[in-house]
Design a protein around this motif. Sequence first.
Motif, PDB file in Angstrom:
ATOM      1  N   ARG A  22       0.183   5.832  -7.233  1.00 26.26           N
ATOM      2  CA  ARG A  22       1.052   5.321  -6.171  1.00 26.26           C
ATOM      3  C   ARG A  22       0.743   5.977  -4.832  1.00 26.26           C
ATOM      4  N   MET A  23       0.464   7.283  -4.843  1.00 26.29           N
ATOM      5  CA  MET A  23       0.173   7.992  -3.600  1.00 26.29           C
ATOM      6  C   MET A  23      -1.153   7.556  -2.989  1.00 26.29           C
ATOM      7  N   LEU A  24      -2.123   7.204  -3.851  1.00 25.85           N
ATOM      8  CA  LEU A  24      -3.465   6.884  -3.365  1.00 25.85           C
ATOM      9  C   LEU A  24      -3.648   5.411  -3.022  1.00 25.85           C
ATOM     10  N   GLU A  25      -2.704   4.569  -3.447  1.00 23.95           N
ATOM     11  CA  GLU A  25      -2.819   3.132  -3.176  1.00 23.95           C
ATOM     12  C   GLU A  25      -2.981   2.805  -1.689  1.00 23.95           C
ATOM     13  N   PRO A  26      -2.234   3.467  -0.773  1.00 22.67           N
ATOM     14  CA  PRO A  26      -2.395   3.133   0.651  1.00 22.67           C
ATOM     15  C   PRO A  26      -3.806   3.371   1.181  1.00 22.67           C
ATOM     16  N   TYR A  27      -4.595   4.212   0.481  1.00 17.56           N
ATOM     17  CA  TYR A  27      -5.965   4.490   0.906  1.00 17.56           C
ATOM     18  C   TYR A  27      -6.972   3.557   0.225  1.00 17.56           C
ATOM     19  N   GLY A  28      -6.475   2.624  -0.576  1.00 16.52           N
ATOM     20  CA  GLY A  28      -7.369   1.723  -1.274  1.00 16.52           C
ATOM     21  C   GLY A  28      -8.151   2.386  -2.381  1.00 16.52           C
TER      22      GLY A  28
END
Length: 203
Positions: A22-28
Motif C-alpha cells: 500500500r505504501m509503495l503503490e503511489p510510486y508505481g
Amino acid sequence: MIFDYDSALADTEPLHWKSCVRMLEPYGIDCTWEDYRVHGLGVDDVEMCDLIQRTWPRVNVSELLGRNAERKQFVCELSLAQLPIPREAIVFLATLNKYRLGLVTSSERAVVEPVLCACKLLDRFDARVFGGEAVKRKPSPEPYLLIRERPRIRTGVVFEDSSPGIESALAAGFTVVKIGSPFALPRIASESLSTQESDISGA
C-alpha cells in the motif's frame, strides 16, 4: 514460557507485506510477496526504508518514514479484521494455566495489545516487553534482559521464529525453541514441554 509475537504467535508477516504494498503503490512499485519474504522478514522500519531506497532510488524515504504511523495503523486494522493468531494457538495458551507466560516483541504496544484483547489473551501474559521499551532491538539481549527484570522472572523457555530473536534470547540466558510458524506452535511447544518435564522427572 515466553513468546515472540510476529511469526511465532501471530501470522502477521502477510499483513506487514500488504502494508508495504500500500505504501509503495503511489510510486508505481509492485512489491511482491516473494520480494518481501526474501528481503523484509524480521527487518525493522528504518532498515526496510533503507532497503527500499537502495532497490528503488526514486522513493522518498523521508516521506515513507513520515507515513509509518499510517502503515502501522493499517496493520492493526487488518489484524482486527481477521485475527492473525491461529485458533489452535489461542486454545493451546488457555491450557497453560500452570505456567507463567511472557511476551517479548519488537512490535509496538498499540499494534499488539488490541489483538491480544480481541483474542482474550492479554491477561494470560504476566510480563510483556513491547517495541520501544528496550533501547536496543533484537539481536541485542536487551529485550529479554528487560523481561528478566520483571517480578519473579528468572529463567524460562522462549519461543522465537527469527535468528535475531533467537540470538537475543540465548544471550540473555534463556532456553530457546525455534518456531517456524504460528500454526506449528501448539505442537512444537507441547513437544518441548514434554521433553523438559521428562528430563526433570528423570534427573
